[in-house]
Scaffold this motif. Structure first.
Motif, mmCIF file in Angstrom:
data_model
loop_
_atom_site.group_PDB
_atom_site.id
_atom_site.type_symbol
_atom_site.label_atom_id
_atom_site.label_comp_id
_atom_site.label_asym_id
_atom_site.label_seq_id
_atom_site.Cartn_x
_atom_site.Cartn_y
_atom_site.Cartn_z
ATOM 1 N N ALA A 40 11.108 8.162 5.236
ATOM 2 C CA ALA A 40 12.510 7.925 4.845
ATOM 3 C C ALA A 40 13.034 9.221 4.240
ATOM 4 O O ALA A 40 12.994 9.431 3.031
ATOM 5 C CB ALA A 40 12.588 6.768 3.844
ATOM 6 N N GLY B 232 12.378 13.060 -3.014
ATOM 7 C CA GLY B 232 11.569 12.204 -3.878
ATOM 8 C C GLY B 232 11.015 11.025 -3.102
ATOM 9 O O GLY B 232 10.936 11.059 -1.881
ATOM 10 N N PHE C 245 5.671 -0.837 -1.074
ATOM 11 C CA PHE C 245 5.367 -0.558 -2.477
ATOM 12 C C PHE C 245 5.892 -1.735 -3.289
ATOM 13 O O PHE C 245 7.093 -1.962 -3.327
ATOM 14 C CB PHE C 245 6.120 0.712 -2.893
ATOM 15 C CG PHE C 245 5.263 1.890 -3.204
ATOM 16 C CD1 PHE C 245 4.002 2.045 -2.663
ATOM 17 C CD2 PHE C 245 5.737 2.881 -4.060
ATOM 18 C CE1 PHE C 245 3.233 3.159 -2.952
ATOM 19 C CE2 PHE C 245 4.970 4.001 -4.355
ATOM 20 C CZ PHE C 245 3.721 4.139 -3.799
ATOM 21 N N GLY D 118 0.803 -1.218 0.000
ATOM 22 C CA GLY D 118 0.000 0.000 0.000
ATOM 23 C C GLY D 118 0.832 1.262 0.000
ATOM 24 O O GLY D 118 2.050 1.228 -0.155
ATOM 25 N N ASP D 119 0.101 2.362 0.169
ATOM 26 C CA ASP D 119 0.684 3.702 0.176
ATOM 27 C C ASP D 119 0.698 4.185 1.629
ATOM 28 O O ASP D 119 -0.360 4.264 2.269
ATOM 29 C CB ASP D 119 -0.201 4.606 -0.692
ATOM 30 C CG ASP D 119 0.255 6.049 -0.709
ATOM 31 O OD1 ASP D 119 1.187 6.416 0.035
ATOM 32 O OD2 ASP D 119 -0.338 6.815 -1.486
ATOM 33 N N ILE D 120 1.861 4.496 2.131
ATOM 34 C CA ILE D 120 1.958 4.848 3.558
ATOM 35 C C ILE D 120 1.193 6.130 3.882
ATOM 36 O O ILE D 120 0.742 6.317 5.010
ATOM 37 C CB ILE D 120 3.442 4.927 4.000
ATOM 38 C CG1 ILE D 120 3.554 4.739 5.505
ATOM 39 C CG2 ILE D 120 4.094 6.229 3.538
ATOM 40 C CD1 ILE D 120 4.943 4.421 5.985
ATOM 41 N N GLY E 213 15.080 2.292 -1.557
ATOM 42 C CA GLY E 213 14.816 2.965 -2.830
ATOM 43 C C GLY E 213 16.064 3.675 -3.321
ATOM 44 O O GLY E 213 17.074 3.039 -3.647
HETATM 45 N N1 AR6 Z 1 4.284 4.359 0.381
HETATM 46 C C1 AR6 Z 1 5.064 3.309 0.766
HETATM 47 N N2 AR6 Z 1 6.282 3.074 0.241
HETATM 48 C C2 AR6 Z 1 6.732 3.928 -0.697
HETATM 49 C C3 AR6 Z 1 5.990 5.051 -1.138
HETATM 50 C C4 AR6 Z 1 4.712 5.250 -0.555
HETATM 51 N N3 AR6 Z 1 3.932 6.268 -0.902
HETATM 52 N N4 AR6 Z 1 6.729 5.708 -2.084
HETATM 53 C C5 AR6 Z 1 7.874 5.026 -2.236
HETATM 54 N N5 AR6 Z 1 7.892 3.942 -1.413
HETATM 55 P P1 AR6 Z 1 12.822 5.913 -1.054
HETATM 56 P P2 AR6 Z 1 15.305 5.795 0.572
HETATM 57 C C6 AR6 Z 1 8.939 2.930 -1.211
HETATM 58 O O1 AR6 Z 1 13.635 6.132 -2.285
HETATM 59 O O2 AR6 Z 1 15.826 4.669 -0.230
HETATM 60 C C7 AR6 Z 1 14.162 10.644 -0.967
HETATM 61 O O3 AR6 Z 1 14.393 11.510 -2.035
HETATM 62 C C8 AR6 Z 1 9.962 2.701 -2.301
HETATM 63 O O4 AR6 Z 1 9.431 1.860 -3.324
HETATM 64 O O5 AR6 Z 1 11.629 6.753 -0.856
HETATM 65 O O6 AR6 Z 1 15.410 5.742 2.068
HETATM 66 C C9 AR6 Z 1 14.600 11.213 0.377
HETATM 67 O O7 AR6 Z 1 14.434 12.606 0.426
HETATM 68 C C10 AR6 Z 1 11.081 2.021 -1.526
HETATM 69 O O8 AR6 Z 1 10.814 0.618 -1.368
HETATM 70 O O9 AR6 Z 1 13.735 6.121 0.295
HETATM 71 C C11 AR6 Z 1 16.034 10.825 0.439
HETATM 72 O O10 AR6 Z 1 16.858 11.729 -0.264
HETATM 73 C C12 AR6 Z 1 10.993 2.664 -0.139
HETATM 74 O O11 AR6 Z 1 9.721 3.338 -0.098
HETATM 75 C C13 AR6 Z 1 16.061 9.475 -0.252
HETATM 76 O O12 AR6 Z 1 14.969 9.485 -1.144
HETATM 77 C C14 AR6 Z 1 12.081 3.672 0.161
HETATM 78 O O13 AR6 Z 1 12.433 4.371 -1.028
HETATM 79 C C15 AR6 Z 1 15.860 8.341 0.714
HETATM 80 O O14 AR6 Z 1 16.019 7.115 0.049
#
Ligand code: AR6
Length: 170
Positions: A23, A32, A157, A10-12, A125
């Motif tokens: 994160a 992002g 996700f 789901g979507d957090i 991510g």
């Molecule tokens: N709900 C749940 N999970 C999600 C959602 C959502 N709406 N959107 C993405 N994910 P990431 P990181 C998942 O890149 O690796 C940002 O730019 C995604 O598929 O969001 O910790 C921050 O500002 C993945 O499995 O976080 C930092 O600069 C997971 O969330 C950087 O990215 C984490 O992906 C942090 O990178």
């Protein structure tokens, strides 16, 4: 009773829990991925509150593994707990850093009085960690650290992330 832990797809941003974990990055001013989605759903008041944190308690931002709470603003969740995962692309490969994200987020949840919390797959991510490793560290840390009666939900996700967390929980 010990913590109840589940993994769902789901979507957090739509989760009806007391606190969701973001994160984030050290700058705390959005980005992002899940960070962007949370800021978009929470509305501009979240960014304004993060800017206030930068002017007051966190002039240098947030270190890797640390956590801090803000309000949820327009989200269903009452709080957003921002944490900074380790970034593999800059050599942050120590699992203890990722475990600290989960441990410190749980400590902040306890401080604000949350009884339910949702985590994304922190660092899986943009920050380049293998989701299988994230799932193992997340589940082990939450099992060891979550308070009794805290409800913990991993919100993932995609099928790959969901099955990694389901395996780690099994
Ligand atoms: N709900 C749940 N999970 C999600 C959602 C959502 N709406 N959107 C993405 N994910 P990431 P990181 C998942 O890149 O690796 C940002 O730019 C995604 O598929 O969001 O910790 C921050 O500002 C993945 O499995 O976080 C930092 O600069 C997971 O969330 C950087 O990215 C984490 O992906 C942090 O990178």
């Amino acid at each position: 009773m010990s913590a109840r832990i589940e993994a769902v797809a789901g979507d957090i941003t739509t989760q009806e829990v007391d606190a969701i974990v973001n994160a984030a990055n050290s700058g705390l001013l959005g980005g992002g991925g899940v960070d962007g989605a949370i800021h978009k759903a929470a509305g501009p008041a979240l960014l304004a509150q993060c800017r206030r944190l930068r002017r007051t308690s966190h002039p240098d931002g947030l270190g890797v593994g640390e956590a801090v709470a803000t309000d949820g603003h327009e989200l269903p969740a009452r709080w957003v707990i921002h944490t900074v995962g380790p970034n593999r692309h800059v050599g942050q490969i120590d699992p203890a850093l990722l475990a600290a994200c989960f441990r410190n987020s749980l400590a902040v949840a306890r401080q604000v009085g949350a009884t339910s919390i949702a985590f994304p797959a922190i660092s899986a991510g943009v920050y380049g960690w293998d989701v299988e490793e994230v799932a193992r560290i997340a589940v082990a840390t939450v099992r060891a650290e979550a308070s009794d009666d805290l409800q913990v939900r991993f919100v993932l996700f995609g099928e790959k992330a969901l099955s990694a967390f389901q395996r780690a929980l099994a």
